[in-house]
Design a protein around this motif. Structure first.
Motif, PDB file in Angstrom:
ATOM      1  N   ASP A  58       0.906  -1.151   0.020  1.00 54.95           N
ATOM      2  CA  ASP A  58      -0.154   0.013  -0.108  1.00 54.95           C
ATOM      3  C   ASP A  58       0.873   1.139  -0.175  1.00 54.95           C
ATOM      4  O   ASP A  58       1.741   1.323   0.658  1.00 54.95           O
ATOM      5  CB  ASP A  58      -0.837  -0.006   1.401  1.00 54.95           C
ATOM      6  N   VAL A  59       0.530   2.176  -0.962  1.00 60.20           N
ATOM      7  CA  VAL A  59       1.191   3.455  -0.800  1.00 60.20           C
ATOM      8  C   VAL A  59       0.494   4.754  -0.425  1.00 60.20           C
ATOM      9  O   VAL A  59       0.869   5.956  -0.666  1.00 60.20           O
ATOM     10  CB  VAL A  59       1.895   3.743  -2.458  1.00 60.20           C
ATOM     11  N   THR A  60      -0.835   4.416   0.117  1.00 57.66           N
ATOM     12  CA  THR A  60      -1.582   5.529   0.637  1.00 57.66           C
ATOM     13  C   THR A  60      -0.700   6.760   1.174  1.00 57.66           C
ATOM     14  O   THR A  60      -0.956   7.799   0.848  1.00 57.66           O
ATOM     15  CB  THR A  60      -2.614   5.195   1.616  1.00 57.66           C
ATOM     16  N   GLU A  61       0.388   6.359   1.936  1.00 54.28           N
ATOM     17  CA  GLU A  61       0.998   7.387   2.834  1.00 54.28           C
ATOM     18  C   GLU A  61       1.773   8.286   2.128  1.00 54.28           C
ATOM     19  O   GLU A  61       2.462   9.519   2.351  1.00 54.28           O
ATOM     20  CB  GLU A  61       1.591   6.827   4.052  1.00 54.28           C
ATOM     21  N   PHE A  62       2.017   7.813   0.675  1.00 56.08           N
ATOM     22  CA  PHE A  62       2.983   8.577  -0.107  1.00 56.08           C
ATOM     23  C   PHE A  62       2.191   9.300  -1.120  1.00 56.08           C
ATOM     24  O   PHE A  62       2.671   9.982  -2.172  1.00 56.08           O
ATOM     25  CB  PHE A  62       3.746   7.813  -1.011  1.00 56.08           C
ATOM     26  N   GLN A  63       0.718   9.365  -0.919  1.00 53.47           N
ATOM     27  CA  GLN A  63      -0.063  10.360  -1.891  1.00 53.47           C
ATOM     28  C   GLN A  63      -0.133  11.792  -1.287  1.00 53.47           C
ATOM     29  O   GLN A  63       0.239  12.126  -0.056  1.00 53.47           O
ATOM     30  CB  GLN A  63      -1.367   9.814  -1.895  1.00 53.47           C
ATOM     31  N   PRO A  64      -0.617  12.766  -2.112  1.00 51.08           N
ATOM     32  CA  PRO A  64      -0.561  12.634  -3.506  1.00 51.08           C
ATOM     33  C   PRO A  64       0.233  12.432  -4.473  1.00 51.08           C
ATOM     34  O   PRO A  64       1.695  12.341  -3.898  1.00 51.08           O
ATOM     35  CB  PRO A  64      -1.247  14.131  -3.831  1.00 51.08           C
ATOM     36  N   PRO A  65       0.319  11.990  -5.735  1.00 57.47           N
ATOM     37  CA  PRO A  65       1.417  11.625  -6.545  1.00 57.47           C
ATOM     38  C   PRO A  65       2.580  12.706  -6.504  1.00 57.47           C
ATOM     39  O   PRO A  65       2.349  14.011  -6.509  1.00 57.47           O
ATOM     40  CB  PRO A  65       0.737  11.503  -8.044  1.00 57.47           C
TER      41      PRO A  65
END
Length: 212
Positions: free
Chosen positions: A112-119
């Motif tokens: 999961d990469v949610t914590e690295f959003q927004p792009p």
């Protein structure tokens, strides 16, 4: 941890980066040539980095991401848990040269990469393709992280031994399903830190065509 040995990476302006490496423990622990080539390419100014959000994947020593931070970018360098200590040491050792910001975080490809959003504006990758089993997770992570305006800079050393050419071919084949690839010509690399067999690719998400 084993005593590190320090690699100095000279910069065009101001003092060199001092990067600790680790003599023991896998691939993430020395500054690879592709990382030097990419770090020095960033210094050419071809990509405006000031105040941009930058994420480095498979950061290893953090050379590329820390260089971006000295050029004014707000950087997150990422790698596996076991490389966090080395990343922290190198961030600490070079923090007086940073004009943007830099922090280290754990990012495991395919998760999961949610914590690295927004792009991010930029994703940096140096020598991230050497295991066949990491191709799918890496591609998933790239798809999950990139927005329509994200620029991915992927620098890699072309390797002719063993399965390397096959893995490389498969990687670019899979990548082309979702991304446009453009090779940055050698004459745009740093005039000293360049090599015929080290390539920098500029990669963007394909734009969807027609009705959504």
């Amino acid at each position: 941890a084993m005593a590190g040995f320090v690699r100095e990476l000279e910069r065009r302006h101001g003092p060199a980066l001092r990067l600790e490496q680790r003599a023991a423990g896998g691939v993430g622990c020395v500054v690879w040539d592709a990382a030097l080539v990419l770090a020095k390419f960033l210094e050419t100014g071809a990509c405006p980095l000031a105040r941009r959000h930058v994420l480095e994947l498979g950061a290893g020593t953090g050379a590329v991401g820390i260089m971006a931070a000295t050029l004014g970018a707000n950087v997150t360098v990422t790698d596996l848990e076991e490389l966090q200590e080395l990343l922290m040491v190198n961030i600490e050792n070079n923090k007086h040269l940073v004009t943007g910001s830099v922090r280290a975080k754990v990012l495991k490809w395919g998760e999961d990469v949610t914590e690295f959003q927004p792009p991010p504006d930029y994703i940096l990758m140096a020598d991230c393709i050497y295991y066949e089993e990491s191709l799918e997770p890496l591609l998933k992570t790239l798809k999950d992280l990139t927005g329509p305006d994200t620029c991915v800079l992927c620098c890699y050393e072309q390797r002719t031994m063993g399965k390397n050419p096959e893995i490389e071919r498969k990687y670019f084949e899979l990548l082309q399903r979702d991304f446009e690839l453009e090779k940055i010509p050698l004459d745009r690399h740093d005039e000293r830190y360049r090599s015929e067999d080290i390539h920098i690719m500029n990669i963007h998400r394909k734009q969807a065509v027609g009705p959504q």
